[in-house]
Scaffold this active site. Sequence first.
Site, PDB file in Angstrom:
ATOM      1  N   TYR A  99      -2.497  -0.333  10.020  1.00 23.99           N
ATOM      2  CA  TYR A  99      -2.652  -0.875   8.666  1.00 23.99           C
ATOM      3  C   TYR A  99      -1.363  -0.714   7.871  1.00 23.99           C
ATOM      4  O   TYR A  99      -0.870  -1.663   7.247  1.00 23.99           O
ATOM      5  CB  TYR A  99      -3.799  -0.165   7.951  1.00 23.99           C
ATOM      6  CG  TYR A  99      -3.892  -0.496   6.480  1.00 23.99           C
ATOM      7  CD1 TYR A  99      -4.286  -1.760   6.059  1.00 23.99           C
ATOM      8  CD2 TYR A  99      -3.572   0.458   5.514  1.00 23.99           C
ATOM      9  CE1 TYR A  99      -4.366  -2.074   4.708  1.00 23.99           C
ATOM     10  CE2 TYR A  99      -3.658   0.161   4.164  1.00 23.99           C
ATOM     11  CZ  TYR A  99      -4.051  -1.110   3.772  1.00 23.99           C
ATOM     12  OH  TYR A  99      -4.112  -1.413   2.425  1.00 23.99           O
ATOM     13  N   SER A 157       0.829  -1.202   0.000  1.00 23.26           N
ATOM     14  CA  SER A 157       0.000   0.000   0.000  1.00 23.26           C
ATOM     15  C   SER A 157       0.862   1.250   0.000  1.00 23.26           C
ATOM     16  O   SER A 157       1.972   1.261   0.540  1.00 23.26           O
ATOM     17  CB  SER A 157      -0.895  -0.009   1.246  1.00 23.26           C
ATOM     18  OG  SER A 157      -1.511   1.246   1.436  1.00 23.26           O
TER      19      SER A 157
END
Length: 344
Positions: free
Chosen positions: A161, A136
Amino acid sequence: MNSKPTYPNKTFLITGAAGFIGFFLSKSLLSQDYIIVGIDNLNDYYDVKLKYARLEILSQYHTFTFIKGDISNKQFITDIFEEYKPNIVINLAAQAGVRYSLENPDIYIQSNIIGFYNILEACRYNPVDHLLYASSSSVYGSNKKVPFEESDFVDNPNSLYAATKKSNELMAYTYSNLYKIPATGLRFFTVYGPYGRPDMAYFNFTNQYFKGEPIKIYNNGDIKNDLYRDFTYIEDIIEGIVRLIQVPSKEAIPHRIFNIGNNKPEKLMVFIETLETALSCALGKKVIFAKRFEPIAPGDVSTTYASTNLLQDVVGFIPRTSIEEGLELFAKWYVDHYNMKTKK
């Protein structure tokens, strides 16, 4: 470079196949008659009906096999590898969302860390031609140097995350080093489009509009110093992945990481205005969102901006879909999918 993977008679395992990116990738490969084994736990992080709608489309292809299961279940993953003997593995299963990780950290460790460990272990004992996995843009944290390059320092994540995604990159590197697993990490930048995730801003804004509620904009109402996002249309993401499937690293440690982003950050407020215009066209009437400005949320960053030089150098591709074109396609899909023209 031909975007069709040159892997005749080989099996792809795609985790998170009912997810946004997993669905589009599976559909792209299935349309070229590749054999896909898709797995997904079909959790209720967002509306499960959307996941089933995606699966219904994929089920129309005769080379698609779907198995419901969780990658955090090691025996399940072991059995899948032993039965189907996948040649190319693409791990897209993960618990997504920066803000949700503040509320439910356990599920991020379970899915993103333990789940990915299980995939790596399965590749260790069942050698594959290529493992690709979702990372990501969040790994860049609050880096000030832009555009973000794959060689940049990424040891200051802003959220759990992001930390799990950075951990995935380290884990993949280690397994590539120890067991010579060809692995490629994919740093996605703010993916959007039809059949997308309802928790993403553009989709949520649209939902709120049709509910008659104001949209929440997390930039303190600071239009001058607005948030910038490198919005990347889903088909561009898929094209990047499909091309990278063909080029596993042949280095001594066969691990590489690539940004897949639009290389053109847009102001959040411009993106919102473009979405209003797209919905206006799709509905045939003027759309203006009621807006409520909120403080920047914990874990959010002010800017995402992908350097795509490495992607272009290796596979000759740069995402190019404009937000005008991409949001027009999303708006048309949304209005059709939810029959919004027939609803008052």
